[in-house]
Structures are given as C-alpha cells and as structure tokens.
Write an enzyme that holds these catalytic residues in place. Sequence first.
Site, PDB file in Angstrom:
ATOM      1  N   SER A  97      -9.675  -1.377   6.411  1.00 34.01           N
ATOM      2  CA  SER A  97      -9.090  -0.426   5.677  1.00 34.01           C
ATOM      3  C   SER A  97      -8.634  -1.914   5.055  1.00 34.01           C
ATOM      4  CB  SER A  97      -8.416   0.878   5.522  1.00 34.01           C
ATOM      5  OG  SER A  97      -8.318   2.285   6.287  1.00 34.01           O
ATOM      6  N   SER A 152      -8.724   1.529   3.516  1.00 30.52           N
ATOM      7  CA  SER A 152      -8.344   2.800   1.997  1.00 30.52           C
ATOM      8  C   SER A 152      -7.803   1.363   1.497  1.00 30.52           C
ATOM      9  CB  SER A 152      -7.842   3.404   3.309  1.00 30.52           C
ATOM     10  OG  SER A 152      -7.192   2.939   4.068  1.00 30.52           O
ATOM     11  N   LYS A 196       0.818  -0.928  -0.212  1.00 36.23           N
ATOM     12  CA  LYS A 196      -0.017   0.152   0.057  1.00 36.23           C
ATOM     13  C   LYS A 196       0.403   1.358  -0.243  1.00 36.23           C
ATOM     14  CE  LYS A 196      -3.552   1.788   3.142  1.00 36.23           C
ATOM     15  NZ  LYS A 196      -4.854   1.689   4.299  1.00 36.23           N
TER      16      LYS A 196
END
Length: 466
Positions: A179, A155, A80
Amino acid sequence: MSDDASGLVGASAGAIAGAIAAGETTASAVVEAHLARIAEANPRLNAIVTPCVEDARAAAAAADRADVRGPLHGVPYVLKDVIATAGLRTTAGSLLYRDFVPTRSATAAERLRAAGAILLGKTNCPEFALEPHTDNRVFGPTLNPVDEAITPGGSSGGCASAVASGMAAFSIGSDYGGSIRWPAQCCGIVGLRPTCGYVPVTGCLPYPPGEELPAPSSVAILSRLQTMGPLARTVEDCGLVLRAIAGPDGIDPNVVPVPVGDAGAVDARALAVAWMDGEGTQPVRPDLVAAVERAASRLAGAGLRVEQERPPGLETAVEIFRAYRYADGLPVHAALARGREDELASTMRNWFATVTPDPTVAEYQAHAAARDALRARVLAFMETFPILLLPVSLGPAPRLGADDFGARFHNMAPCWAITLLGLPALTVTCGVDDDGHPVAVQVVARPWRDHEALAVGALLEEVARG
C-alpha cells in the site's frame, strides 16, 4: 527572507527544511504556498479529504517563533486517513467511521509534530485500506496527477497523489501488501516500507472507536506484517522521515529499539545485488521486467556486483501470504461491521463474507512455520546478496473502470512476497512503461538494514540523473 515560498512547492522535504533553517523563508510562507497549491489541485484530484488549514497556519506561526527546531521544522506533510489524529476526523474511508474524531493521535503523528513537521490534512484511501485503488463511499475516488485516467494506486493513493502533485512535501502511509510501494510506482515518487518492527503502528485504524489507541496485537493476530512509512519525492527524504518516526513507543509490542542506520555512511558499491523478473509464480509484463533489468544494469555500471538470481523458495511466498492475510485482521474488520454491513462497499461485503474463516491454532501454527522456514532460506541467500531487486507489480497501473479491475489484487504478488518476509523495501522510479507511465523497482534489504536499501536507492537516483 522571502514571504513568497512558491518556488519550494514541489521541492524535497530536506530542501524546504534547509531553506527555513537558513532564514531564506519562513514556515508560514511555506505553508501558505502549499495551501495555495491544494486550493488549485485538490478539487480535481481529491487527494486530501479532511484539511486542517487553520491548525496548519497556527502551527506554522508557532514554528516561526520557536527557538528549538527539529529536523523537519516547517515542512508540510499529509497523513493517510487510517492514522489517528486527535481532534481531526479519521474515517479509514468507511461510512462506519465517517464521524469518528480520535481523542489521541497515532505515535507517528506525534513524532512528526515533535520533529517540526506541519500537518496539512488527511488523505483519501479505500475502505479500511484494503484495496489497491483509492475510492470509497465517503469521499469518492482520488485521481492520479500523472494521468487522471489511471489509478493512483492504493491503499495510500491519496498520499501518493498529494505528494506527486506538490500539495505536500511528504506523506505517511501504511503498507501491508504493497500500500506504500504500489501507489509510489503509480504516481512516480519514492515509497519506503520499513522493516517490520521499526515504526509503531499504534493508532492505525480500524480499532473500536471507544478504545484509546489499543496495542496493534489486540486488533490483529499477525499485526507484525503491517507497518507505516513515508512517501516522498526523494530517497533522502524517506530516510529523513524514517528517523523521525522510528523506535518503540511502549504500546506496539512488535517494535524493538534498533537505531536507524546512516545511509550516507554505506558504501553501496560494496553490496551485491540479486535481481529477478518477479517472485516466481506469475509472469510480469515485459516492460516492467525491463525496468528492473535497466536498474540492475545501472547498478552494475556503478561498480556493484549484480547477478540475476532468485532466493530459493520465494515462489511459495504468495500462497503463504494469502493464508496469513485471511486470518489476520479481516475477522476483526468483519466484526466491527456486524449489523451495519449495508454501509460497507459491495466489495467489502463480498470479501468479508467469503474470506474470513476463523483459523484454528493448528492452522495458524502451520502458516507461521511455513513463513519462518521460508524467511530463514531467504535470509541465508541474502548473506551473499544483501540487496534484492524485483518488480513492484505484475502489470502497470490500470485505467479507472477497467473491466479486469476486479482481479487487480493479484497484481501485487511481488509486494506480497516481500511483506511476508518482513523485509524493508524501497520503491524507486526507474523510467516509464510502454504506456508512458512511471515504472519502479523494489530495492529490498535485510531486516534492520533499511539504510542499505536507501543507499542503493540513492545511487539509482544518482545514476539515473546521469
């Protein structure tokens, strides 16, 4: 030995590592097969925003020459874009960091390299990883390979999209309010939020660009609610990756030296399960509740004691979480953006302007006391029911551009409740919703018993296969 590893695109991390170890293929062949998949799928999905193609090829060639091999030797993965990587751009999805190239890698990235995993690139996320849909002003939106009309979640939406589409065997995301768990559901894969304190979050943005991986506690007061964990295709892979990244690093003060247990040694059928239709404050869409009930029924059929019960006081968790969240980290985000607010997404500008109060010591103590009291009640309940089963969200993945998308934060209430308690939570897909999209459950265990959640999750996978 085959130079064509295309058959391993979409395989589990364990299967890929096993094929390389057995001499059936090479790390270079595996990496090339995944790079071909990226070239095919990523222009449309926009999951990987900063690739590192030549570095990946060099790492694969070195892996093929290596005598010492780690548990993830040759396995391709993605990170990420809030997780620092030395020499590779790390933007946190924000124009404020669009040119930021860290000089040191996050602890998790270093540990994966030592375990033999090969980084293919960084994945998209919303600005500062603060929204449950993946879009930003730097790279634009990420699409869901399951259905490009719905969100891939956030996210860690880029992570989930990359794994679900076969571009990587696994990914590492971050999870504060869901997330990892929410994108795993949206994209139909597995995601693990570990016990807070298992995995160092050292090197997780945002932090001032001039600093050298500051301790998380110097960035946010309550950073113990933030963690990193894997998104993968199988429960077994999540355990494999967790063992590679867990343990103290001498920087994150919240991590303790508790070894990760062996899920394979757990008798899942000896664990009592309490399932619930939500965290108790807001209704969950009936087809998502049906998925939880279906999972509970499968576990009961496998011999576990399963009852419909909710821990006492759980309905207060969301209110406490909101109070915590407004005090934790958001003032730091706002301070980093001061004077450059025009570079933020409009949602971020509005949020920072309205929900970043400066908490007093008394307010902080009140939030902490409420959280600790509730946690004690839930842990007492879990002495009888060591596994909790509940929805991931209040509703399904919304369509992109939906009129009610601005209210989507409230969708995450079941995840917020578990975050507040610091418990490990595994997202396991358990069928489809009424719209034909993946729907999952959270399998929640006691602190440091992540292996028990993994064992129950693996049993759910087994019985679902029939």
